[in-house]
Design a protein around this motif. Structure first.
Motif, PDB file in Angstrom:
ATOM      1  N   GLN A 389     -66.837 -50.853 -71.810  1.00 22.22           N
ATOM      2  CA  GLN A 389     -66.795 -50.584 -73.276  1.00 22.22           C
ATOM      3  C   GLN A 389     -68.151 -51.040 -73.966  1.00 22.22           C
ATOM      4  OE1 GLN A 389     -63.497 -52.667 -75.097  1.00 22.22           O
ATOM      5  NE2 GLN A 389     -63.968 -51.707 -77.101  1.00 22.22           N
ATOM      6  N   GLN A 390     -68.576 -50.151 -74.792  1.00 25.29           N
ATOM      7  CA  GLN A 390     -69.759 -50.584 -75.206  1.00 25.29           C
ATOM      8  C   GLN A 390     -69.494 -51.279 -76.686  1.00 25.29           C
ATOM      9  OE1 GLN A 390     -72.903 -47.387 -75.562  1.00 25.29           O
ATOM     10  NE2 GLN A 390     -74.483 -48.894 -76.551  1.00 25.29           N
ATOM     11  N   ARG A 391     -69.961 -52.584 -76.547  1.00 21.30           N
ATOM     12  CA  ARG A 391     -70.069 -53.428 -77.817  1.00 21.30           C
ATOM     13  C   ARG A 391     -71.267 -54.057 -78.273  1.00 21.30           C
ATOM     14  NH1 ARG A 391     -66.625 -58.259 -75.419  1.00 21.30           N
ATOM     15  NH2 ARG A 391     -67.260 -58.924 -77.623  1.00 21.30           N
ATOM     16  N   VAL A 392     -72.313 -53.591 -77.486  1.00 16.71           N
ATOM     17  CA  VAL A 392     -73.775 -53.923 -77.999  1.00 16.71           C
ATOM     18  C   VAL A 392     -74.623 -52.565 -77.969  1.00 16.71           C
ATOM     19  CG1 VAL A 392     -75.692 -55.134 -77.294  1.00 16.71           C
ATOM     20  CG2 VAL A 392     -73.434 -56.071 -76.521  1.00 16.71           C
ATOM     21  N   PHE A 393     -75.244 -52.305 -78.751  1.00 16.36           N
ATOM     22  CA  PHE A 393     -75.953 -51.202 -79.110  1.00 16.36           C
ATOM     23  C   PHE A 393     -77.316 -51.542 -79.821  1.00 16.36           C
ATOM     24  CE2 PHE A 393     -71.748 -50.130 -80.113  1.00 16.36           C
ATOM     25  CZ  PHE A 393     -71.718 -48.914 -79.839  1.00 16.36           C
ATOM     26  N   VAL A 394     -78.450 -51.072 -78.937  1.00 13.01           N
ATOM     27  CA  VAL A 394     -79.603 -51.562 -79.369  1.00 13.01           C
ATOM     28  C   VAL A 394     -79.942 -50.299 -80.128  1.00 13.01           C
ATOM     29  CG1 VAL A 394     -82.242 -51.358 -78.727  1.00 13.01           C
ATOM     30  CG2 VAL A 394     -80.479 -52.564 -77.161  1.00 13.01           C
ATOM     31  N   LYS A 395     -80.219 -50.644 -81.588  1.00 13.44           N
ATOM     32  CA  LYS A 395     -79.954 -49.596 -82.790  1.00 13.44           C
ATOM     33  C   LYS A 395     -81.390 -49.025 -82.745  1.00 13.44           C
ATOM     34  CE  LYS A 395     -77.079 -48.886 -84.747  1.00 13.44           C
ATOM     35  NZ  LYS A 395     -75.983 -47.867 -84.573  1.00 13.44           N
ATOM     36  N   SER A 396     -82.521 -49.873 -82.761  1.00 12.21           N
ATOM     37  CA  SER A 396     -83.898 -49.218 -82.926  1.00 12.21           C
ATOM     38  C   SER A 396     -84.916 -50.350 -82.394  1.00 12.21           C
ATOM     39  CB  SER A 396     -84.328 -48.923 -84.401  1.00 12.21           C
ATOM     40  OG  SER A 396     -84.114 -49.934 -85.246  1.00 12.21           O
ATOM     41  N   ALA A 412     -83.931 -54.130 -83.560  1.00 12.49           N
ATOM     42  CA  ALA A 412     -82.534 -54.347 -84.288  1.00 12.49           C
ATOM     43  C   ALA A 412     -81.365 -53.802 -83.290  1.00 12.49           C
ATOM     44  CB  ALA A 412     -82.567 -53.128 -85.377  1.00 12.49           C
ATOM     45  N   ILE A 413     -80.454 -54.770 -83.134  1.00  9.52           N
ATOM     46  CA  ILE A 413     -79.527 -54.906 -82.246  1.00  9.52           C
ATOM     47  C   ILE A 413     -78.018 -55.164 -82.940  1.00  9.52           C
ATOM     48  CG2 ILE A 413     -79.826 -57.058 -81.338  1.00  9.52           C
ATOM     49  CD1 ILE A 413     -78.902 -56.297 -78.628  1.00  9.52           C
ATOM     50  N   GLU A 414     -77.086 -54.519 -82.503  1.00  5.99           N
ATOM     51  CA  GLU A 414     -75.849 -54.488 -83.241  1.00  5.99           C
ATOM     52  C   GLU A 414     -75.039 -55.236 -82.050  1.00  5.99           C
ATOM     53  OE1 GLU A 414     -72.335 -51.619 -84.282  1.00  5.99           O
ATOM     54  OE2 GLU A 414     -73.968 -51.083 -85.141  1.00  5.99           O
ATOM     55  N   ILE A 415     -74.132 -56.227 -82.254  1.00  6.01           N
ATOM     56  CA  ILE A 415     -73.549 -56.850 -81.354  1.00  6.01           C
ATOM     57  C   ILE A 415     -72.027 -57.250 -82.098  1.00  6.01           C
ATOM     58  CG2 ILE A 415     -73.000 -58.879 -79.960  1.00  6.01           C
ATOM     59  CD1 ILE A 415     -75.904 -59.550 -79.995  1.00  6.01           C
ATOM     60  N   ASP A 416     -70.987 -56.465 -81.588  1.00  5.07           N
ATOM     61  CA  ASP A 416     -69.541 -56.427 -82.385  1.00  5.07           C
ATOM     62  C   ASP A 416     -69.628 -56.210 -83.914  1.00  5.07           C
ATOM     63  OD1 ASP A 416     -68.169 -57.030 -79.873  1.00  5.07           O
ATOM     64  OD2 ASP A 416     -68.322 -59.067 -80.128  1.00  5.07           O
ATOM     65  N   GLY A 417     -70.535 -55.287 -84.117  1.00  2.00           N
ATOM     66  CA  GLY A 417     -70.480 -54.852 -85.430  1.00  2.00           C
ATOM     67  C   GLY A 417     -71.732 -55.692 -86.425  1.00  2.00           C
ATOM     68  N   ASN A 418     -72.264 -56.640 -86.076  1.00  2.00           N
ATOM     69  CA  ASN A 418     -73.164 -57.483 -86.655  1.00  2.00           C
ATOM     70  C   ASN A 418     -74.515 -56.946 -86.133  1.00  2.00           C
ATOM     71  OD1 ASN A 418     -71.192 -59.109 -87.713  1.00  2.00           O
ATOM     72  ND2 ASN A 418     -70.773 -60.125 -85.897  1.00  2.00           N
ATOM     73  N   LEU A 419     -75.385 -57.051 -87.333  1.00  2.00           N
ATOM     74  CA  LEU A 419     -76.684 -56.316 -86.817  1.00  2.00           C
ATOM     75  C   LEU A 419     -77.846 -57.660 -86.961  1.00  2.00           C
ATOM     76  CD1 LEU A 419     -78.312 -53.900 -86.422  1.00  2.00           C
ATOM     77  CD2 LEU A 419     -78.857 -53.747 -88.752  1.00  2.00           C
ATOM     78  N   TYR A 420     -78.690 -57.594 -86.180  1.00  2.00           N
ATOM     79  CA  TYR A 420     -79.699 -58.835 -85.677  1.00  2.00           C
ATOM     80  C   TYR A 420     -81.097 -57.885 -85.533  1.00  2.00           C
ATOM     81  CZ  TYR A 420     -75.434 -61.532 -84.612  1.00  2.00           C
ATOM     82  OH  TYR A 420     -74.414 -62.127 -84.346  1.00  2.00           O
ATOM     83  N   GLU A 421     -82.008 -58.501 -86.162  1.00  2.00           N
ATOM     84  CA  GLU A 421     -83.432 -58.163 -86.057  1.00  2.00           C
ATOM     85  C   GLU A 421     -84.185 -59.357 -85.750  1.00  2.00           C
ATOM     86  OE1 GLU A 421     -85.108 -56.304 -89.300  1.00  2.00           O
ATOM     87  OE2 GLU A 421     -83.403 -54.843 -89.725  1.00  2.00           O
TER      88      GLU A 421
END
Length: 505
Positions: A389-396, A412-421
Motif C-alpha cells: 500500500q502506498q503511503r509515501v510519495f516522492v512528490k517532486s 518534496a516528499i509526502e508521508i501519511d499526508g504530511n509534506l516535507y521538503e
C-alpha cells in the motif's frame, strides 16, 4: 504467359560508392561482391572505375581472382573511359573482362565538355572497342546524360545509336544521369529506341533526384528494356540510384511479364551489411529494409491483424527474411501488447493487462517507443507495485550537477499526508537525493535501511534510449530486501526503487 527475363546489374560498389563520404576498402568490396553474386544472386556487378587509385586497382584484382576461380568473371564489370586504351590496360592488369565504356549521350555534353563533333567522338569510341575486342574484353557502352539527350538532341542520340548498333558490343546502357526523367518520358524514350532497334540489349540506369526512380524503372520494363542498374539502399550520387530492394519487390508484385533471379529473402541481410560497412544509415521508413516498415503501431491495426489479417498487404515480411512487429507506446492498445506477450510466451489476466497497458501508454508519453525487450521489466514493475500500500510519495525533486560544484538535490516528499521538503549535497545526484531523504527521516526518528547493492540494467539488445531498471538491495537489522525501479532515466529509476523501499518499511 511466358515471362521475359531481365538482368539485374548491381552498381553499389561503383556508382553507390559515389555517395558523399562513402568509400569501401578492398576487403569490403570483395566481401560484398561475393554476397551480391552468391547470396543475393544478381546477374552482374559493376565494381569500380578504372584508373581511380591503387586501392581501387587492388580491390578489382582481388574480386577478379575470386570471380575467375568461381566462374563469375563475365559478371564483373568496370567503368572505363574513351582514353585511347589506357583504361583497357588498367583492366587487363587487374584481370577484368567486361568494360562499361563511358561516352557522351547528349550533344550538350559532347559539345561543351569534349568540344568534339559526333564523328570525332564515334571514331575515338570505335578505336577503344576494337582494342578491347582484340584484348579479349567485352564492351558495354554508357550514353552519359542520355535522358537530356533525348529531351534536347534526339537526332544526335539516334545518330549515335545507329553507329553503336554496328559495333561488336554486348549492351547499350541508358542512364538518367541527372535524375530528370518523368515516368511518361521514360516510357516514351525507351519505347522509341527499343522499337527501332529490336535486336539490341538495352539497360536502364535510373537516378532518384525527384523520387521517381522506381516509377521510371517500372515504365522502362513495360517499354521492353533488358536490364536494370540498381544499388543497395539506393546509394549513389546526390539523391542516389534506384533502390534494389524496392525494385525487386515491385517487379515481383506488379510486373507479371518480367522475371528476375534476385533472391528476395536475402535483401534485408545484404542491406544491413552494406549499411554497417559504410555507415550510410537506412531510414526507418525505407520500404522493404527500414526498421519500421513491418511494425504496426496503432492498437487497432494489431487487433485487425488478429481478425483475418485485415491490415496485411502483399509485402509480407517473411519474404525478405523479416518478422512483423507490434510497437509499444502511447498509441498501443491491448492487442499490440498481447501480440508481444505471445512472442515472449507470457500471459496476463485482464486486470493485469489493463494495468500494463496503462503503464506503457504513460511511458510512451515520455519516450517515443517502448520495445518488446522492455515488456518483462514493465510487467515486473507493475505487478510488484501492487504488493504494498502506498503511503509515501516522492512528490517532486530537483537534481543538479555542475562542473566544479558538488551535486545537490532538493526534494518534496509526502508521508501519511504530511509534506516535507529538504535539500542536500552528495557525491552524485542519487547520493544527494538519499542524503536529503535521510534529513527528513531523522526528524521523524526513523533510521533508513543501508544501501548495500546497486545494479542497473537495460533490456538485452536495447539502445541508449531504452528503459532502465535499477535494482537496489537494502539492509536492515533483520534482513536484506530488494526493490526495483523502472524509467528511461537511470537516476529516476533509482528514485522509484527508493520510493518502493520507503513504502515497504
Amino acid at each position: 504467359m511466358k515471362k521475359r527475363f531481365v538482368e539485374i546489374m548491381d552498381t553499389t560498389l561503383r556508382d553507390g560508392e559515389q555517395t558523399s563520404g562513402i568509400s569501401f576498402s578492398a576487403s569490403e568490396k570483395l566481401t560484398l561482391a561475393k554476397l551480391l553474386l552468391e547470396e543475393l544472386q544478381v546477374d552482374r556487378i559493376e565494381v569500380a572505375s578504372a584508373r581511380v587509385s591503387d586501392g581501387e586497382f587492388n580491390a578489382v584484382k582481388h574480386i577478379t581472382e575470386w570471380a575467375k576461380s568461381e566462374g563469375y568473371l563475365s559478371k564483373v564489370e568496370v567503368l572505363t573511359f574513351v582514353d585511347k586504351g589506357v583504361s583497357l590496360d588498367w583492366m587487363k592488369e587487374a584481370g577484368a573482362k567486361v568494360q562499361n565504356l563511358l561516352t557522351k549521350g547528349s550533344l550538350n555534353h559532347l559539345t561543351h565538355q569534349l568540344k568534339k563533333t559526333p564523328e570525332q567522338h564515334f571514331k575515338d569510341i570505335e578505336e577503344v572497342i576494337v582494342k578491347a575486342s582484340t584484348s579479349g574484353i567485352a564492351t558495354n557502352v554508357y550514353l552519359e546524360d542520355w535522358s537530356n539527350g533525348m529531351r534536347n538532341s534526339p537526332e544526335y542520340v539516334f545518330q549515335f545509336l545507329d553507329f553503336l548498333t554496328k559495333q561488336p558490343i554486348k549492351r547499350i546502357l541508358l542512364p538518367d544521369t541527372l535524375g530528370i526523367l518523368t515516368y511518361k518520358e521514360t516510357a516514351d524514350f525507351l519505347h522509341q529506341i527499343i522499337s527501332r532497334y529490336p535486336n539490341i540489349h538495352f539497360d536502364f540506369h535510373g537516378h532518384n533526384d525527384y523520387d521517381l526512380s522506381v516509377a521510371n524503372v517500372m515504365e522502362a520494363l513495360k517499354a521492353g528494356c533488358h536490364g536494370l542498374h540498381l544499388t543497395v539502399n539506393g546509394m549513389g550520387e546526390r539523391a542516389g540510384n534506384a533502390p534494389l530492394a524496392s525494385v525487386v519487390a515491385v517487379i515481383n508484385d506488379f510486373v507479371p511479364e518480367v522475371s528476375i533471379g534476385v533472391k528476395e529473402s536475402s535483401l534485408y541481410k545484404v542491406s544491413k551489411l552494406v549499411s554497417a560497412f559504410t555507415g550510410f544509415g537506412i531510414p526507418d521508413n525505407k520500404p522493404i529494409v527500414g526498421d519500421n516498415v513491418f511494425t504496426q503501431t496503432a492498437g487497432i491495426h494489431a487487433d485487425g491483424d488478429s481478425k483475418n489479417n485485415l491490415y496485411f498487404n502483399d509485402l509480407l515480411p517473411e519474404r525478405f527474411g523479416r518478422k512483423r512487429k507490434y510497437a509499444l507506446g502511447k498509441t498501443s492498445g491491448k492487442a499490440n501488447i498481447q501480440k508481444n506477450l505471445q512472442e515472449l510466451g507470457l500471459t496476463l489476466n485482464d486486470e493485469e493487462l489493463k494495468k500494463v497497458t496503462e503503464r506503457i501508454i504513460a511511458l510512451g508519453d515520455k519516450k517515443e517507443r517502448v520495445t518488446k525487450d522492455d515488456l518483462p521489466y514493465i510487467i515486473s514493475d507493475v505487478l510488484n507495485s501492487e504488493l504494498h500500500q502506498q503511503r509515501v510519495f516522492v512528490k517532486s525533486y530537483v537534481l543538479t550537477h555542475s562542473k566544479g560544484l558538488k551535486p545537490s538535490t532538493t526534494l518534496a516528499i509526502e508521508i501519511d499526508g504530511n509534506l516535507y521538503e529538504e535539500n542536500a549535497q552528495g557525491d552524485g545526484q542519487f547520493d544527494a537525493f538519499i542524503n536529503a531523504l535521510q534529513k527528513v527521516y531523522q526528524k521523524e526518528g526513523i533510521a533508513l535501511p543501508k544501501l548495500v547493492d546497486y545494479a542497473v540494467r537495460i533490456p538485452p539488445g536495447s539502445t541508449s534510449d531504452a528503459l532502465c531498471e535499477t535494482i537496489i538491495t537494502w539492509q536492515t537489522k533483520k534482513d536484506n530486501f530488494t526493490t526495483r525501479g523502472l524509467d528511461s532515466d537511470q537516476t529516476v529509476s533509482a528514485i522509484k526503487a527508493t520510493e518502493k523501499m520507503l513504502n515497504l518499511i
